[in-house]
Write a protein that holds these residues in place. Structure first.
Motif, PDB file in Angstrom:
ATOM      1  N   SER A  52      49.800  49.753  37.202  1.00 12.95           N
ATOM      2  CA  SER A  52      49.320  48.808  38.419  1.00 12.95           C
ATOM      3  C   SER A  52      48.768  49.411  39.608  1.00 12.95           C
ATOM      4  CB  SER A  52      50.647  47.842  38.615  1.00 12.95           C
ATOM      5  OG  SER A  52      51.665  48.694  39.074  1.00 12.95           O
ATOM      6  N   LEU A  53      48.459  48.915  40.480  1.00 11.70           N
ATOM      7  CA  LEU A  53      47.726  49.435  41.819  1.00 11.70           C
ATOM      8  C   LEU A  53      47.955  48.544  42.939  1.00 11.70           C
ATOM      9  CD1 LEU A  53      45.400  51.724  42.359  1.00 11.70           C
ATOM     10  CD2 LEU A  53      43.831  49.567  42.502  1.00 11.70           C
ATOM     11  N   ILE A  54      48.233  49.348  43.999  1.00 12.81           N
ATOM     12  CA  ILE A  54      48.169  48.593  45.186  1.00 12.81           C
ATOM     13  C   ILE A  54      47.242  49.088  46.377  1.00 12.81           C
ATOM     14  CG2 ILE A  54      49.576  48.082  47.523  1.00 12.81           C
ATOM     15  CD1 ILE A  54      52.272  48.379  45.897  1.00 12.81           C
ATOM     16  N   MET A  55      46.303  48.224  46.655  1.00 12.17           N
ATOM     17  CA  MET A  55      45.275  48.589  47.527  1.00 12.17           C
ATOM     18  C   MET A  55      45.419  48.148  48.917  1.00 12.17           C
ATOM     19  SD  MET A  55      41.173  48.342  46.836  1.00 12.17           S
ATOM     20  CE  MET A  55      39.821  49.318  48.012  1.00 12.17           C
ATOM     21  N   TYR A  56      45.532  49.079  50.007  1.00  9.19           N
ATOM     22  CA  TYR A  56      45.913  48.707  51.111  1.00  9.19           C
ATOM     23  C   TYR A  56      44.512  48.900  52.075  1.00  9.19           C
ATOM     24  CZ  TYR A  56      50.639  49.798  49.905  1.00  9.19           C
ATOM     25  OH  TYR A  56      51.778  49.850  49.570  1.00  9.19           O
ATOM     26  N   TYR A  57      44.228  47.847  52.808  1.00 13.65           N
ATOM     27  CA  TYR A  57      42.916  47.719  53.628  1.00 13.65           C
ATOM     28  C   TYR A  57      43.405  48.024  55.290  1.00 13.65           C
ATOM     29  CZ  TYR A  57      40.004  46.124  50.026  1.00 13.65           C
ATOM     30  OH  TYR A  57      38.926  45.886  48.861  1.00 13.65           O
ATOM     31  N   SER A  58      42.891  49.055  55.849  1.00 13.90           N
ATOM     32  CA  SER A  58      43.025  49.176  57.292  1.00 13.90           C
ATOM     33  C   SER A  58      41.959  48.182  57.995  1.00 13.90           C
ATOM     34  CB  SER A  58      43.062  50.473  57.481  1.00 13.90           C
ATOM     35  OG  SER A  58      43.111  50.726  59.217  1.00 13.90           O
ATOM     36  N   LYS A  64      43.510  52.659  50.897  1.00 15.73           N
ATOM     37  CA  LYS A  64      44.054  53.369  50.084  1.00 15.73           C
ATOM     38  C   LYS A  64      44.316  52.627  48.922  1.00 15.73           C
ATOM     39  CE  LYS A  64      48.054  56.603  50.330  1.00 15.73           C
ATOM     40  NZ  LYS A  64      49.320  57.041  51.392  1.00 15.73           N
ATOM     41  N   ARG A  65      44.140  53.370  47.682  1.00 16.17           N
ATOM     42  CA  ARG A  65      44.702  52.813  46.311  1.00 16.17           C
ATOM     43  C   ARG A  65      45.806  53.631  45.926  1.00 16.17           C
ATOM     44  NH1 ARG A  65      39.080  54.013  45.073  1.00 16.17           N
ATOM     45  NH2 ARG A  65      37.731  51.956  45.375  1.00 16.17           N
ATOM     46  N   ASP A 203      50.846  54.769  59.072  1.00 16.71           N
ATOM     47  CA  ASP A 203      51.262  55.926  58.567  1.00 16.71           C
ATOM     48  C   ASP A 203      50.848  55.855  57.117  1.00 16.71           C
ATOM     49  OD1 ASP A 203      52.296  56.958  60.684  1.00 16.71           O
ATOM     50  OD2 ASP A 203      54.580  56.366  60.063  1.00 16.71           O
ATOM     51  N   ILE A 204      50.551  54.641  56.654  1.00 16.30           N
ATOM     52  CA  ILE A 204      49.968  54.326  55.210  1.00 16.30           C
ATOM     53  C   ILE A 204      48.560  55.067  54.716  1.00 16.30           C
ATOM     54  CG2 ILE A 204      49.399  52.668  53.586  1.00 16.30           C
ATOM     55  CD1 ILE A 204      51.105  50.731  54.712  1.00 16.30           C
TER      56      ILE A 204
END
Length: 208
Positions: A52-58, A64-65, A203-204
């Protein structure tokens, strides 16, 4: 209505239009291989990229994947820094490599709109990029998005030309809910199962 008031309204509207989605999208990872792939190549890919994957968008265009449940020698995360146009790839052993994604490592052969798909209950438009790699391998990329998800400011991703990502964001102006890469040997697909629109801890997006 005076001229100054009109200018202030225009600035406000323009500012709102340039806002960028901030939040995260959770994906399920699907991996398969073809008959010509090396023995146990599917297991090797699962160890490297997890399930699985979590993709964070700033809000500033960084993303960040994070690969979940990858092996101790597998990929931990990929961090894109928009101002630099650089993608950092970190392994679970904390070895960090970098890629200049301003340049596309693929040569486009054909681009087309393909059949829509339903993802997390949303009707999604999908686009396909047929290309060849620098090693003359056939590569097919698919991206899907929904117009009902929060908007992206595509200009923030103008330096990420690799894998046609900026071209896709230019078309969609939305985050992708599905991405797949298919070669002669393997197929990796990420399908969204949840989208969360929220402010994130800065910080992510630090290299760790």
């Amino acid at each position: 209505m005076n001229k100054l008031y009109l200018i202030l309204i225009f600035i406000c509207i323009k500012s709102n239009a340039q806002k960028n989605f901030e939040g995260l999208i959770k994906f399920t990872t699907y991996i398969s291989t073809t008959k010509i792939a090396p023995k146990d190549f599917d297991k090797d890919l699962e160890k490297k990229y997890g399930d699985s994957l979590i993709m964070y968008y700033s809000a500033n265009g960084d993303f960040k994947r994070v690969h979940k449940n990858s092996d101790k020698f597998g990929t931990d995360y990929q961090l894109y820094m928009a101002k630099k146009g650089v993608l950092y790839i970190a392994s679970k052993e904390k070895y960090v490599d970098s890629l200049n994604v301003k340049l596309n490592s693929l040569e486009l052969k054909n681009k087309k709109k393909i059949n829509n798909e339903i993802i997390i209950g949303l009707d999604c438009e999908c686009y396909q990029y047929e290309a060849t790699s620098m090693y003359q391998q056939n590569v097919i990329l698919n991206y899907c998005f929904s117009k009902k998800t929060p908007k992206l400011n595509e200009k923030l991703y103008s330096q990420h030309n690799d894998f046609f990502l900026y071209d896709f964001y230019r078309i969609s102006k939305r985050p992708y809910l599905k991405f797949s890469i298919r070669t002669d040997e393997f197929n990796i697909t990420y399908v969204a199962n949840e989208l969360i629109n929220q402010s994130l801890n800065k910080d992510i997006f630090l290299l760790k």
